[in-house]
Design a protein around this motif. Structure first.
Motif, PDB file in Angstrom:
ATOM      1  N   UNK A 114       8.503   7.364  -3.640  1.00  0.00           N
ATOM      2  CA  UNK A 114       8.300   7.277  -5.081  1.00  0.00           C
ATOM      3  C   UNK A 114       8.340   8.609  -5.809  1.00  0.00           C
ATOM      4  N   UNK A 115       8.592   9.704  -5.111  1.00  0.00           N
ATOM      5  CA  UNK A 115       8.381  11.016  -5.734  1.00  0.00           C
ATOM      6  C   UNK A 115       9.558  11.981  -5.635  1.00  0.00           C
ATOM      7  N   UNK A 171       8.306  16.280   9.729  1.00  0.00           N
ATOM      8  CA  UNK A 171       9.628  15.915   9.240  1.00  0.00           C
ATOM      9  C   UNK A 171       9.741  16.364   7.785  1.00  0.00           C
ATOM     10  N   UNK A 172      10.541  17.398   7.543  1.00  0.00           N
ATOM     11  CA  UNK A 172      10.633  17.967   6.194  1.00  0.00           C
ATOM     12  C   UNK A 172      11.137  16.960   5.162  1.00  0.00           C
ATOM     13  N   UNK A 173      11.820  15.906   5.600  1.00  0.00           N
ATOM     14  CA  UNK A 173      12.271  14.871   4.666  1.00  0.00           C
ATOM     15  C   UNK A 173      11.108  14.143   4.016  1.00  0.00           C
ATOM     16  N   UNK A 174       9.916  14.259   4.616  1.00  0.00           N
ATOM     17  CA  UNK A 174       8.758  13.535   4.100  1.00  0.00           C
ATOM     18  C   UNK A 174       7.630  14.452   3.629  1.00  0.00           C
ATOM     19  N   UNK A 175       7.911  15.736   3.463  1.00  0.00           N
ATOM     20  CA  UNK A 175       6.890  16.646   2.934  1.00  0.00           C
ATOM     21  C   UNK A 175       6.440  16.180   1.565  1.00  0.00           C
ATOM     22  N   UNK A 192       2.947  13.599  -8.167  1.00  0.00           N
ATOM     23  CA  UNK A 192       2.618  12.265  -7.646  1.00  0.00           C
ATOM     24  C   UNK A 192       1.835  12.348  -6.334  1.00  0.00           C
ATOM     25  N   UNK A 193       2.208  13.265  -5.458  1.00  0.00           N
ATOM     26  CA  UNK A 193       1.516  13.402  -4.171  1.00  0.00           C
ATOM     27  C   UNK A 193       0.048  13.778  -4.382  1.00  0.00           C
ATOM     28  N   UNK A 194      -0.203  14.792  -5.194  1.00  0.00           N
ATOM     29  CA  UNK A 194      -1.594  15.220  -5.411  1.00  0.00           C
ATOM     30  C   UNK A 194      -2.380  14.143  -6.148  1.00  0.00           C
ATOM     31  N   UNK A 205       0.849  -1.201   0.000  1.00  0.00           N
ATOM     32  CA  UNK A 205       0.000   0.000   0.000  1.00  0.00           C
ATOM     33  C   UNK A 205       0.880   1.244   0.000  1.00  0.00           C
ATOM     34  N   UNK A 206       0.260   2.365  -0.288  1.00  0.00           N
ATOM     35  CA  UNK A 206       0.962   3.644  -0.285  1.00  0.00           C
ATOM     36  C   UNK A 206       0.704   4.401   1.006  1.00  0.00           C
ATOM     37  N   UNK A 207       1.731   5.072   1.480  1.00  0.00           N
ATOM     38  CA  UNK A 207       1.585   6.058   2.548  1.00  0.00           C
ATOM     39  C   UNK A 207       1.678   7.419   1.870  1.00  0.00           C
ATOM     40  N   UNK A 208       0.712   8.265   2.122  1.00  0.00           N
ATOM     41  CA  UNK A 208       0.664   9.603   1.526  1.00  0.00           C
ATOM     42  C   UNK A 208       0.746  10.604   2.673  1.00  0.00           C
TER      43      UNK A 208
END
Length: 189
Positions: free
Chosen positions: A43-44, A20-24, A167-169, A10-13
């Motif tokens: 993935x992005x 944590x800015x590394x995961x914005x 990809x996030x949106x 599954x994806x974590x969004x």
């Protein structure tokens, strides 16, 4: 932990306002998840100044010039010097490839790198990742409880496409969520 629900495949969004800015704006594919650990690949986020041809050249592996157009991604902040090939499971190495989810696998060998540029014998889809995201005992579950992540179905089209900026949106859209609706504030009712 009888009620444990694995998120493998599954994806974590990331939610806005993640601490944590590394995961914005991160979209992470969960590759392994058990009660005491989790591992995923982002993935992005293309690695700045790195392409597949440059990596293969450095490893003295023949690569067509077209490999210079293929981005290498930052899979996460852990072990950034370690490479993983995320690929479809139509290509595998016994005892080296780790299948997971639906039709996906991960391999960390030079053979996997060479297969990425083999149009006849390589996997249908593949991407090289440097590093990974990791969580310790209960850490991911705590973050999910704190509304740090949304979870979504993993769509191969989203996983392997090269529109990294959106990809996030697009991952949020698979959940019927418009990013404009989301607040950077989290809490519990």
């Amino acid at each position: 932990m009888d009620d444990f629900q694995s998120l493998v495949g599954r994806l974590l969004v990331a939610m806005p306002g993640i601490d944590d800015e590394r995961f914005e704006h991160a979209v992470i594919l969960v590759c392994a998840h058990g009660p005491d650990h989790a591992m995923g690949l982002r993935l992005d986020r293309p690695a700045p100044g790195v392409d597949l041809k440059a990596v293969l050249d450095k490893l003295d592996t023949r690569a067509p010039d077209s490999a210079s157009s293929r981005k290498v991604l930052v899979g996460g902040p852990v072990e950034r010097e370690r490479g993983f090939v995320l690929h479809t499971d139509d290509w595998m190495i016994e005892d080296a490839s780790m299948p997971f989810g639906e039709g996906l696998a991960m391999t960390g060998t030079r053979e996997a790198l060479a297969a990425m540029v083999d149009p006849f014998a390589g996997p249908r889809n593949s991407v090289l990742m440097l590093g990974y995201a990791g969580w310790g005992d209960g850490q991911l579950e705590d973050e999910l409880g704190d509304n740090v992540w949304l979870t979504a179905e993993a769509d191969p089209g989203l996983i392997f496409d090269t529109d990294y900026e959106h990809k996030w949106s697009r991952a949020l859209a698979t959940l019927g969520v418009d990013p404009a609706w989301l607040s950077g504030q989290s809490g519990r009712a």
